[in-house]
Write a protein that holds these residues in place. Structure first.
Motif, short mmCIF file in Angstrom:
data_model
loop_
_atom_site.label_atom_id
_atom_site.label_comp_id
_atom_site.label_asym_id
_atom_site.label_seq_id
_atom_site.Cartn_x
_atom_site.Cartn_y
_atom_site.Cartn_z
N GLN A 181 0.81 -1.21 0.00
CA GLN A 181 0.00 0.00 0.00
C GLN A 181 0.85 1.26 0.00
O GLN A 181 1.93 1.28 0.56
CB GLN A 181 -0.92 0.01 1.23
N ARG A 182 0.29 2.28 -0.64
CA ARG A 182 0.92 3.60 -0.63
C ARG A 182 -0.06 4.58 -0.01
O ARG A 182 -1.24 4.58 -0.35
CB ARG A 182 1.28 4.03 -2.04
N ILE A 183 0.44 5.40 0.90
CA ILE A 183 -0.39 6.37 1.60
C ILE A 183 -0.04 7.77 1.10
O ILE A 183 1.12 8.19 1.17
CB ILE A 183 -0.16 6.31 3.13
N PHE A 184 -1.04 8.46 0.58
CA PHE A 184 -0.88 9.86 0.18
C PHE A 184 -1.49 10.68 1.32
O PHE A 184 -2.70 10.65 1.53
CB PHE A 184 -1.61 10.13 -1.13
N VAL A 185 -0.64 11.35 2.07
CA VAL A 185 -1.11 12.14 3.21
C VAL A 185 -1.50 13.53 2.74
O VAL A 185 -0.81 14.16 1.94
CB VAL A 185 -0.06 12.22 4.34
N GLN A 222 6.53 4.25 0.50
CA GLN A 222 5.08 4.07 0.57
C GLN A 222 4.35 5.39 0.81
O GLN A 222 3.15 5.40 1.05
CB GLN A 222 4.73 3.08 1.68
N LEU A 223 5.07 6.49 0.73
CA LEU A 223 4.52 7.80 1.08
C LEU A 223 4.36 8.69 -0.15
O LEU A 223 5.25 8.76 -1.00
CB LEU A 223 5.43 8.48 2.10
N GLY A 224 3.25 9.38 -0.20
CA GLY A 224 3.01 10.40 -1.21
C GLY A 224 2.28 11.55 -0.54
O GLY A 224 1.88 11.46 0.62
N THR A 225 2.10 12.65 -1.26
CA THR A 225 1.36 13.78 -0.72
C THR A 225 0.17 14.10 -1.60
O THR A 225 0.15 13.80 -2.80
CB THR A 225 2.24 15.04 -0.59
N THR A 226 -0.81 14.73 -1.00
CA THR A 226 -2.03 15.12 -1.70
C THR A 226 -2.66 16.29 -0.94
O THR A 226 -2.15 16.72 0.09
CB THR A 226 -3.01 13.93 -1.82
N LEU A 243 14.94 11.15 -2.10
CA LEU A 243 13.99 10.08 -2.37
C LEU A 243 12.60 10.67 -2.50
O LEU A 243 12.24 11.60 -1.80
CB LEU A 243 14.01 9.05 -1.24
N SER A 244 11.81 10.12 -3.38
CA SER A 244 10.41 10.56 -3.48
C SER A 244 9.51 9.42 -3.81
O SER A 244 9.92 8.35 -4.11
CB SER A 244 10.26 11.64 -4.54
N TYR A 252 6.64 7.89 10.30
CA TYR A 252 5.69 6.80 10.52
C TYR A 252 5.49 5.90 9.30
O TYR A 252 5.13 4.74 9.45
CB TYR A 252 4.31 7.38 10.92
N ILE A 253 5.67 6.46 8.12
CA ILE A 253 5.39 5.74 6.88
C ILE A 253 6.69 5.65 6.08
O ILE A 253 7.34 6.68 5.85
CB ILE A 253 4.32 6.48 6.05
N PRO A 254 7.08 4.45 5.66
CA PRO A 254 8.30 4.33 4.86
C PRO A 254 8.22 5.21 3.60
O PRO A 254 7.18 5.31 2.96
CB PRO A 254 8.35 2.85 4.48
N ILE A 255 9.33 5.85 3.28
CA ILE A 255 9.36 6.80 2.18
C ILE A 255 8.85 6.21 0.87
O ILE A 255 8.18 6.87 0.10
CB ILE A 255 10.77 7.43 2.00
#
Length: 172
Positions: free
Chosen positions: A92-96, A127-131, A171-172, A122-125
């Motif tokens: 899973q990827r989480i866009f915070v 698996q992380l995105g922004t929104t 990293l992104s 908290y979230i591995p890079i």
């Protein structure tokens, strides 16, 4: 959760959606996403009283790859991020959400950067995105944000995310 605090309705919703999602190939499900927020239409927060600690553990059982979670408007983002960390699955990827769409104030890129750096604790890079917390004028009847404000907020998200990526190490 608001209609049925027991969570049985949410469980049924997740199960029914997973049944429908089972018709997609795994690589297709990785591209499908789910959005959750307390509400943003006409600046309402009709579900602000629903605790993410009750919602997210079961919502993260949906067999999709992407979750778009409103966080900029959260009072206790770290608490929500901890819930995400405990229930996040490897695929899973989480866009915070780093932009509070219903707040008329335009966030600075530095505020966005700090929200991303908080989330990466908290979230591995990978698996992380922004929104944004929600979309801008998603129902075509919400004129509370001007086009210029919407674009400035989006610019702040993009620039702030880039600033965070530089701090993290590119990293992104």
């Amino acid at each position: 959760m608001k209609v049925d605090p027991s969570g049985r309705l949410l469980d049924s919703f997740v199960d029914l959606n997973n049944l429908a999602l089972s018709r997609f190939a795994p690589e297709e499900r990785r591209r499908i996403g789910v959005h959750t927020c307390p509400g943003g239409d006409l600046d309402s927060t009709h579900s602000i009283d629903v605790d993410y600690a009750d919602l997210l553990p079961r919502l993260l059982d949906l067999k999709v790859g992407n979750f778009y979670i409103a966080l900029a408007c959260e009072q206790d983002r770290r608490r929500v991020l901890e819930v995400i960390r405990r229930h996040l699955k490897p695929h899973q990827r989480i866009f915070v959400g780093v932009i509070a769409v219903i707040d008329p104030r335009i966030e600075t890129p530095e505020e966005v950067r700090d929200r991303v750096l908080e989330a990466v604790e908290y979230i591995p890079i990978e698996q992380l995105g922004t929104t944004d917390d929600c979309g801008f004028a998603p129902f075509s009847d919400d004129t509370s944000r001007t086009r210029d404000t919407a674009f400035e907020k989006i610019r702040a998200r993009v620039v702030g995310t880039e600033l965070a990526a530089k701090v993290i190490g590119g990293l992104s």
